[in-house]
Write a protein that holds these residues in place. Structure first.
Motif, mmCIF file in Angstrom:
data_model
loop_
_atom_site.group_PDB
_atom_site.id
_atom_site.type_symbol
_atom_site.label_atom_id
_atom_site.label_comp_id
_atom_site.label_asym_id
_atom_site.label_seq_id
_atom_site.Cartn_x
_atom_site.Cartn_y
_atom_site.Cartn_z
ATOM 1 N N GLU A 37 25.712 31.967 19.540
ATOM 2 C CA GLU A 37 24.442 31.281 19.766
ATOM 3 C C GLU A 37 23.284 32.229 19.445
ATOM 4 O O GLU A 37 23.455 33.448 19.396
ATOM 5 C CB GLU A 37 24.328 30.817 21.226
ATOM 6 C CG GLU A 37 25.469 29.928 21.692
ATOM 7 C CD GLU A 37 25.427 28.550 21.055
ATOM 8 O OE1 GLU A 37 24.348 28.170 20.542
ATOM 9 O OE2 GLU A 37 26.466 27.864 21.066
ATOM 10 N N GLY A 62 25.944 32.022 14.831
ATOM 11 C CA GLY A 62 26.773 30.871 14.523
ATOM 12 C C GLY A 62 28.202 31.258 14.204
ATOM 13 O O GLY A 62 28.980 30.436 13.703
ATOM 14 N N PRO A 77 31.455 28.019 14.304
ATOM 15 C CA PRO A 77 30.906 26.777 14.842
ATOM 16 C C PRO A 77 29.517 26.460 14.283
ATOM 17 O O PRO A 77 29.120 25.311 14.202
ATOM 18 C CB PRO A 77 30.846 27.036 16.350
ATOM 19 C CG PRO A 77 30.786 28.531 16.463
ATOM 20 C CD PRO A 77 31.616 29.057 15.329
ATOM 21 N N GLY A 78 28.748 27.504 13.901
ATOM 22 C CA GLY A 78 27.455 27.324 13.264
ATOM 23 C C GLY A 78 26.338 26.915 14.209
ATOM 24 O O GLY A 78 26.523 26.732 15.413
ATOM 25 N N ILE A 79 25.178 26.762 13.629
ATOM 26 C CA ILE A 79 23.960 26.313 14.294
ATOM 27 C C ILE A 79 23.556 24.997 13.624
ATOM 28 O O ILE A 79 23.755 24.809 12.429
ATOM 29 C CB ILE A 79 22.826 27.350 14.117
ATOM 30 C CG1 ILE A 79 23.275 28.750 14.552
ATOM 31 C CG2 ILE A 79 21.559 26.925 14.848
ATOM 32 C CD1 ILE A 79 23.576 28.909 16.009
ATOM 33 N N ALA A 80 22.978 24.082 14.362
ATOM 34 C CA ALA A 80 22.563 22.806 13.777
ATOM 35 C C ALA A 80 21.579 23.036 12.629
ATOM 36 O O ALA A 80 20.580 23.748 12.792
ATOM 37 C CB ALA A 80 21.933 21.921 14.846
ATOM 38 N N CYS A 81 21.872 22.428 11.484
ATOM 39 C CA CYS A 81 21.012 22.609 10.306
ATOM 40 C C CYS A 81 19.580 22.157 10.579
ATOM 41 O O CYS A 81 18.626 22.740 10.059
ATOM 42 C CB CYS A 81 21.581 21.847 9.115
ATOM 43 S SG CYS A 81 23.094 22.566 8.431
ATOM 44 N N LEU A 119 33.349 25.624 8.779
ATOM 45 C CA LEU A 119 31.943 25.377 9.097
ATOM 46 C C LEU A 119 31.654 23.907 8.833
ATOM 47 O O LEU A 119 31.724 23.445 7.693
ATOM 48 C CB LEU A 119 31.042 26.261 8.234
ATOM 49 C CG LEU A 119 29.528 26.126 8.453
ATOM 50 C CD1 LEU A 119 29.136 26.539 9.862
ATOM 51 C CD2 LEU A 119 28.760 26.956 7.416
ATOM 52 N N ARG A 123 25.970 21.891 9.995
ATOM 53 C CA ARG A 123 25.886 23.176 10.713
ATOM 54 C C ARG A 123 25.663 24.293 9.693
ATOM 55 O O ARG A 123 25.987 24.163 8.503
ATOM 56 C CB ARG A 123 27.162 23.459 11.510
ATOM 57 C CG ARG A 123 27.600 22.330 12.421
ATOM 58 C CD ARG A 123 26.692 22.155 13.616
ATOM 59 N NE ARG A 123 26.871 23.222 14.604
ATOM 60 C CZ ARG A 123 26.216 23.264 15.767
ATOM 61 N NH1 ARG A 123 25.302 22.314 16.060
ATOM 62 N NH2 ARG A 123 26.423 24.243 16.624
ATOM 63 N N CYS A 124 25.114 25.384 10.152
ATOM 64 C CA CYS A 124 24.834 26.514 9.264
ATOM 65 C C CYS A 124 25.048 27.826 9.999
ATOM 66 O O CYS A 124 25.114 27.866 11.233
ATOM 67 C CB CYS A 124 23.408 26.440 8.732
ATOM 68 S SG CYS A 124 22.139 26.679 10.004
#
Length: 464
Positions: A37, A62, A77-81, A119, A123-124
């Motif tokens: 995170e 991420g 898991p990434g971060i929301a684009c 990924l 997500r990014c």
């Protein structure tokens, strides 16, 4: 330890989302940190300053590490684009507001989906590259100096006096190298001992804290430096390679054994440009006037000399200097594109051979100033513009961020010209008290004066 570690073996700009698969075999430690995170601003700044204070490194948001015992990348898991732009801004603001000084770094989002690493779509991964920082120590807002230590995944506060002293000395080594380079005496022949020159030093990557620049071949240097297409060209006919880079000389219509217009280009996009100035002295004002035949305001200039009792003045002709500087910035911007450099360029200038000389510019408003306040006379043989070795003592020229490259190089050349003019006692704008022409009109006058001087030089050459 390394200062240029790169887990991808390609430049920051070339890295794409599929390259993240390399991180399955890259563990956290000296050069890499993974965060699933995006933490708070204080933690972001702690990580960035720690890398800058140590050997530089790469920060990823991420990505979850595989385990504490095996700290390679384990999941993406990434971060929301949709949050990516906001996160990038948060990171930049966190460092700007929680670090002093603020270290240089680059950050971007790598967008999914990437099936090979899991990924998901939408997500990014946020990736930041932090070079080692020459202006260390970078102090966190909490008053501590953080560093990366061993295989630890978290920055640690530094208290060892020896390490702190090393951090403080980083910038001194680099600025001393520049001081030695710029302070080196210009090597001239005995015949050129009193000749006037402007030396222009140009430094791109001031702290050597960016990724490696593109290389450049001798063939490409020759193509750029000899290009005669467009306005304000100053082609160099003699171009060759040396152990330190490239030497470019303008030899047409000049004695090739004399130090004419010369560009010394280093492989790291550092340059020294030597610009000869024209200096004239005759036995009488009439003879001086014959030499300047074709200049619009030479009669008035000579009247001022006689009125102010300069009967055999030594005159520096500065009329084509702005044209030369426009040619230099034209080449500089072309080289910047070739080297892949879009950041600012830092300049130093030195003027030599101007003791007891009067600068002449063929414009009415300059002569108006001379008539009101007297002719400026060079009282020093050498003028070092903005002395000092720290970055703040250099002239900063904006990078190639503007789409209008023509406008960019004109602004660069004009800025350099104004600084040289002021150093020699020439007013850079008409009616400096604010009652006359604006700056753009003054620049236009300088350009017209240069065109007249170039035409007069051609006629002199034709007459032999």
């Amino acid at each position: 330890m390394r200062y240029d570690y790169n887990p991808f073996d390609k430049s920051f700009d070339e890295i794409n989302p599929s390259d993240l698969a390399r991180l399955f075999s890259v563990a956290e430690g000296w050069y890499v940190e993974y965060k699933q995170e995006v933490p708070n601003a204080s933690a972001i700044a702690k990580s960035v300053t720690a890398f800058a204070n140590t050997y530089g490194g790469w920060l990823f948001y991420g990505i979850a590490e595989k385990s504490k015992d095996d700290a390679v990348a384990g999941a993406f898991p990434g971060i929301a684009c949709e949050d990516a732009d906001g996160v990038l801004q948060r990171i930049r603001q966190a460092v700007a507001n929680h670090a002093q000084p603020s270290p240089y770094f680059r950050v971007k989002a790598l967008m999914g989906p990437v099936e090979a690493i899991g990924l998901p779509e939408g997500r990014c991964v946020i990736m930041a590259q932090v070079p080692w920082g020459p202006e260390a120590p970078y102090i966190h807002k909490d008053g501590r100096i953080y560093r990366r230590v061993g295989d630890g995944s978290e920055p640690r506060p530094e208290s060892d006096r020896f390490i702190l002293d090393q951090l403080w000395s980083r910038s001194v080594k680099i600025t001393q190298q520049y001081a030695d380079w710029i302070g080196r005496e210009l090597e001239t022949s005995e015949a050129e001992e009193n000749s006037p020159f402007v030396r222009l030093f140009l430094i791109a990557d001031f702290w050597s804290d960016h990724s490696s620049m593109n290389g450049i071949s001798l063939r490409r240097v020759r193509e750029i430096i000899s290009d005669v297409n467009g306005n304000y060209t100053i082609p160099f006919e003699n171009v060759y390679q040396t152990s330190g880079g490239f030497i470019c000389r303008q030899t047409a219509y000049n004695d090739p054994e004399m130090l004419g217009l010369t560009w010394k280009l280093g492989g790291n996009f550092q340059s020294e440009v030597i610009i000869p100035l024209s200096k004239f002295r005759r036995d009488s004002l009439d003879e001086l006037g014959d030499w300047f035949e074709g200049y619009k305001h030479i009669g008035r200039f000579l009247q001022l000399c006689e009125k102010q009792r300069y009967l055999r003045p030594t005159v520096i002709d500065l009329n084509i200097l702005l044209h030369v500087l426009l040619g230099i910035t034209r080449i500089q911007t072309a080289l910047a594109k070739e080297f892949g450099w879009t950041g600012p360029v830092f300049a130093k200038m030195e003027i030599s051979g101007v003791w007891r000389t009067i600068p002449f510019v063929d414009t009415s408003y300059v002569l108006d100033e001379y008539e009101k306040h007297g002719l400026p006379l060079g009282l020093r043989d050498k003028i070092s513009i903005r002395t000092g070795t720290d970055q703040g003592s250099f002239i900063e020229l904006d990078g190639l961020q503007d789409d209008d490259i023509e406008k960019h190089r004109i602004l660069m050349a004009t800025k350099l010209f104004v600084i040289i003019a002021l150093a020699l006692g020439i007013p850079p704008i008409a009616d400096p008290d604010g009652d006359g022409s604006d700056f753009s009109d003054s620049v236009a006058d300088f350009l017209k004066a240069g065109e007249r001087a170039l035409e007069a030089q051609k006629k002199r050459t034709q007459r032999g």
